[in-house]
Design a protein around this motif. Structure first.
Motif, PDB file in Angstrom:
ATOM      1  N   THR A 303     -23.899   7.798 -37.834  1.00  0.00           N
ATOM      2  CA  THR A 303     -24.980   6.826 -38.030  1.00  0.00           C
ATOM      3  C   THR A 303     -26.316   7.537 -38.188  1.00  0.00           C
ATOM      4  N   PHE A 305     -29.381   7.071 -37.016  1.00  0.00           N
ATOM      5  CA  PHE A 305     -30.165   6.318 -36.034  1.00  0.00           C
ATOM      6  C   PHE A 305     -31.661   6.486 -36.315  1.00  0.00           C
ATOM      7  N   TRP A 652     -33.808  -2.167 -31.974  1.00  0.00           N
ATOM      8  CA  TRP A 652     -33.804  -1.235 -30.835  1.00  0.00           C
ATOM      9  C   TRP A 652     -32.983  -1.820 -29.690  1.00  0.00           C
ATOM     10  N   GLN A 656     -34.129   2.449 -27.709  1.00  0.00           N
ATOM     11  CA  GLN A 656     -33.567   3.413 -28.679  1.00  0.00           C
ATOM     12  C   GLN A 656     -33.362   2.706 -30.019  1.00  0.00           C
ATOM     13  N   ILE A 658     -31.623   1.779 -33.283  1.00  0.00           N
ATOM     14  CA  ILE A 658     -30.297   1.912 -33.905  1.00  0.00           C
ATOM     15  C   ILE A 658     -30.427   1.964 -35.432  1.00  0.00           C
ATOM     16  N   TYR A 697     -24.288  -2.832 -37.556  1.00  0.00           N
ATOM     17  CA  TYR A 697     -25.099  -1.712 -37.096  1.00  0.00           C
ATOM     18  C   TYR A 697     -24.595  -1.238 -35.746  1.00  0.00           C
ATOM     19  N   HIS A 698     -24.184  -0.001 -35.682  1.00  0.00           N
ATOM     20  CA  HIS A 698     -23.509   0.552 -34.509  1.00  0.00           C
ATOM     21  C   HIS A 698     -24.438   0.646 -33.290  1.00  0.00           C
ATOM     22  N   ILE A 699     -23.980   0.095 -32.179  1.00  0.00           N
ATOM     23  CA  ILE A 699     -24.680   0.282 -30.892  1.00  0.00           C
ATOM     24  C   ILE A 699     -23.808   1.169 -30.021  1.00  0.00           C
ATOM     25  N   TRP A 703     -25.637   3.603 -24.705  1.00  0.00           N
ATOM     26  CA  TRP A 703     -27.023   3.139 -24.669  1.00  0.00           C
ATOM     27  C   TRP A 703     -27.171   1.843 -23.873  1.00  0.00           C
TER      28      TRP A 703
END
Ligand code: GAL
Length: 844
Positions: A303, A305, A652, A656, A658, A697-699, A703
């Motif tokens: 990803t 990020f 976010w 963080q 993403i 969208y990868h989390i 996190w």
């Protein structure tokens, strides 16, 4: 002879003081890496090395061990990564090696798994990474010119390269010190650039090579796509196929540093994929032509990020159709088919490293490549290059059937263990299962003009990167336009037309605080023109242009010259005076958004403003911040956000980022079915046409806290946050699609052991994820079934017991194995016809 070899020879012959010191340094840890015309030797042993790219900042440290283990299980010997300069030196002299940028930790994990490392220091990376990996501050070093014979650039490059090499040495990470690094790379694909730049390019190449070699890493350096790589540096190949490639000296091995497993996705583009059969074919072809090092680019793409995506317009997902998907799950059948290929190649290793093959034609489009060792090992590769037809060839005393565009591997020059077009591995259909829906949102409206404290005013238009220094995607340009009561358009005429020329990448136009329109470019052409009627009133009107950079370019010459933003001209036409040029008016500038300066994405920042609650939350409203809090779902499946009802912005989790999302940009292109056979390129096999280029969208799980996670979304354009859904990614069903006489490695071992004399049938292996069971049989047919996993259909020949067998062997199990023989399905349903088994089982 490689540099290290030369030094080692010296070590054995002289005992001069200086040389003794050098020798003792090189032999510490007892490792050595050298090369000859055939292969890289590690500790004196020539190796066929299988490598794969995993870029450490494109996943989390928590994901690394699992990715590395899956790479090892998939048959890899080496992990390759770039070093990402802009991640490590965000400000001049201020270094960062924590979290996703903990390079040493990553390398040590690879070492712990027993694999080697190919470290591409660059420090230019390309890699669809922001600014190709260069820190943007480098652009402001006086007198700089990138990637050419320029003193300020070379000084900065040398400083960073030395820093990394010294760090690796201090941690004892080179093979010669007992560490895992067996190869380093300097620069990246500089050949084409050198060609463009001429003499200064050539001088730079010579300098870069000498600078690298002088760092004394003790392991060989490589330069990819650089035909004139100076000795002792090995020049290597990048591409979809590299069998045609030869290194620039007869004493260098044939190496392939980027075997593209797929391709990257751009916002607005369809999602490329590469069939496993063709990828395996390209690799087998490279090995049969004497290649001895192959690196999959990417093995895990991961990803982009935050704002790390290059571009412009590179999507947040860097999945790449790699053998491990963006989330780190096995992409089947690609992962399994390559694993089988690697086992087949390794069975041939003793013969492969012994010398060049003897090539014999077997037909118009067919060839045999035979490798023999003095000790008696023999390995053969039988190739059919015909894109359409099967070939029956005779080789030795036997006949072999070769599917179109395929290579069979015979590790004993007799029995086929593998054919690149015959997949024995299972395939898997993945699903995104909703786990949290209907978040309760709060909203906060972003300012829609640039007037405020930290604005500044100048006459004329400013270039965007110079103004923002890439600290943000956003730059506001605001100017006033006076409209007198006498203007004709006020009395029923056409609205005046605003024309804005921008170097890119996207633009929202606000007139008196209202979104009036949007324009954007594409990766191919980032420039844009906004030309639209605008609603102006009598008196002073505020024209506010929100210019957005969507990742800085990562490829091309002279990085110091690239532009973004509204460079003009800007004009208004349809007034009584005709056209009014606004370009040289006074413009007010504001770098970034108010919400950015308040750090609304973070826990502390988000509590510094009043958010609107409940039914007052604004939907379909441009420039809006949304926030919510949620608890983490149970389980360990990877998670993602379904952003399909949003348009464009950033997300976010607990502060963080993403990454950027842009679901509104739909993929255009040709997504027709694609056949594995025939030359592949990045435009051949595409999917998602008409849909968002990227929907999920990868989390990263790591996190999240168990409870109270802060999710913040900034939406530029207007969207419906109530349909944002948290999903988990898991296997939906698995399939096997196997011909009755298909070669398998397992059978070969039995056959070559002499225990069985008859050829053996292959077996179908089906396996759900741990924690899942096979709950039902979606499709099963032994006969002549058609279609592919997910849409199999019965053909004219079908064994009636096909379903029963799988019900009996598989349902309720986590995995099962069924031999592909007529007897098991109640007899041969159509004798003398080539049959296969297609089966799809549901995992839950
Ligand atoms: C190569 C480059 C890689 C990557 C790739 C495309 O030319 O070396 O860094 O950009 O293209 O994905």
């Amino acid at each position: 002879m490689g540099l290290v070899n030369i030094i080692m020879t010296m070590c054995n012959s002289f005992f001069l003081v200086g040389v003794v010191l050098l020798c003792s340094w090189i032999s510490r840890g007892n490792g050595s890496v050298s090369y000859d015309s055939k292969a890289i030797s590690v500790n004196g042993q020539k190796r066929i090395l299988i490598s794969g790219s995993i870029h450490y900042p494109r996943s989390t440290p928590e994901m690394w061990p699992d990715l590395i283990n899956k790479a090892k299980e998939g048959g890899l010997d080496v992990i390759q990564t770039y070093v990402f300069w802009n991640g490590h030196e965000p400000e001049p002299g201020k270094y960062y090696f924590e979290e996703r940028y903990d390079l040493v930790k990553f390398i040590k994990l690879v070492q712990k798994a027993g694999l080697y490392v190919n470290l591409r220091i660059g420090p230019y990376a390309c890699a669809e990474w922001n600014f190709g990996g260069f820190p943007v501050w480098l652009k402001y070093v006086p007198g700089i010119s990138f990637r050419t014979n320029n003193e300020p650039f070379k000084a900065a490059m040398q400083k960073f390269t030395t820093k990394i090499v010294n760090m690796m040495k201090a941690e004892r990470l080179y093979e010669t010190q007992g560490g895992p690094i067996i190869l380093s790379q300097i620069e990246n694909e500089y050949g084409p650039m050198e060609y463009e730049l001429g003499a200064p390019g050539k001088a730079y190449t010579e300098w870069a090579a000498k600078m690298a070699v002088d760092l004394g890493t003790g392991v060989p350096w490589i330069m990819c796509k650089q035909d004139d790589a100076p000795d002792p540096i090995i020049n290597t190949c990048n591409g979809f196929y590299c069998d045609y490639f030869s290194p620039n000296k007869a004493y260098k091995p044939k190496m392939w540093t980027e075997a593209w497993t797929g391709w990257f996705t751009e916002f607005g583009g369809p999602v490329p994929y590469r069939p496993a059969e063709d990828l395996a074919f390209s690799v087998a072809k490279f090995i049969q032509k004497g290649g001895s090092f192959i690196n999959y680019y990417m093995y895990h793409g991961g990803t982009n990020f935050g704002r790390t995506a290059g571009g412009p317009f590179i999507a947040t997902s860097y999945d790449y159709d790699a053998p491990l998907d963006e989330y780190g799950l096995l992409r089947q059948p690609k992962w399994g088919h390559l694993k089988d290929l690697h086992r087949a190649i390794k069975l041939c290793e003793p013969a492969l490293v012994s010398g060049d093959p003897v090539v014999t034609p077997l037909g118009n489009y067919q060839e045999a490549h035979v490798f023999k060792s003095r000790a008696g090992a023999c390995a053969a590769f039988l190739a059919n290059y015909n894109q359409r037809s099967f070939a029956k060839v005779s080789f030795g005393s036997m006949h072999y059937n070769l599917p179109p565009w395929s290579i069979s591997i015979l590790p004993d020059c007799k029995n086929t263990v593998y054919n690149t077009a015959r997949i024995g591995a299972q395939s898997a259909q993945m699903k995104m299962t909703p786990v949290r829906k209907g978040f309760s949102w709060q909203s906060y409206n972003e300012e829609t003009t640039s007037y405020g404290d930290d604005t500044f005013t100048v006459a004329g238009l400013l270039e965007q990167v110079n103004t923002t220094r890439d600290h943000t995607d956003y730059l506001w340009y605001t100017t006033d336009v006076k409209i007198g009561p006498w203007e004709g358009f006020l009395r029923g005429g056409n609205m005046p037309v605003l024309t804005v020329l921008s170097a890119g990448h996207a633009l929202h136009v606000f007139i008196n605080g209202q979104l009036s329109g949007t324009a954007y470019g594409s990766l191919e052409n980032p420039r844009l023109t906004f030309k639209q009627g605008v609603n102006l009133r009598i008196g002073v009107n505020k024209i506010s242009l929100l210019s957005i950079a969507v990742g800085l370019p990562n490829i091309g010459p002279h990085f110091e010259t690239w532009n973004a933003g509204v460079l003009g001209p800007v004009s208004l036409s349809g007034l009584n005076e005709g056209k009014r040029d606004l370009t040289w008016q006074k413009w007010s500038y504001k770098v970034g958004l108010k919400g950015e300066s308040l750090s609304l994405h973070s826990l502390s920042g988000s509590s510094s403003v009043e958010w609107v609650e409940g039914s007052y939350v604004t939907e379909r409203q441009p420039l809006t911040w949304y926030k919510t809090v949620f608890n983490a779902p149970n389980g360990d499946e990877p998670l993602a956000l379904d952003m399909n009802t949003m348009s464009k912005g950033q997300v976010w989790i607990n502060g963080q980022s993403i990454g950027r999302y842009w679901n509104q940009y739909k993929a255009t292109g040709n997504c027709d079915a694609c056949n594995y056979a025939g030359w592949f390129n990045e435009k051949k096999c595409l999917k998602n046409c008409g849909e968002a280029s990227q929907r999920w969208y990868h989390i990263p799980r790591s996190w999240l806290y168990p409870t109270g996670n802060l999710l913040v979304v900034f939406e530029e354009w207007g969207g419906n946050p109530y349909d944002i859904t948290l999903v988990k990614r898991e296997v939906a069903s698995v399939c096997s699609d196997i011909y009755e006489w298909q070669p398998t490695l397992v059978n070969w071992q039995l056959q070559s052991s002499g225990k069985v004399t008859k050829p053996l049938r292959p077996k179908a292996h089906l396996s759900c994820d741990s924690g899942q069971k096979i709950s039902s049989i979606k499709f099963a047919s032994f006969g002549t079934p058609e279609g592919a996993c997910g849409n199999f259909r019965q053909g004219s020949c079908h064994a009636f017991h096909s379903y029963d067998v799988f019900e009996r062997y598989c349902v309720g199990q986590q995995s099962c194995t069924v031999p592909v023989t007529p007897e098991i399905f109640g007899g041969d349903p159509c004798p003398n016809v080539m049959k296969k088994l297609s089966v799809e089982v549901v995992c839950s």
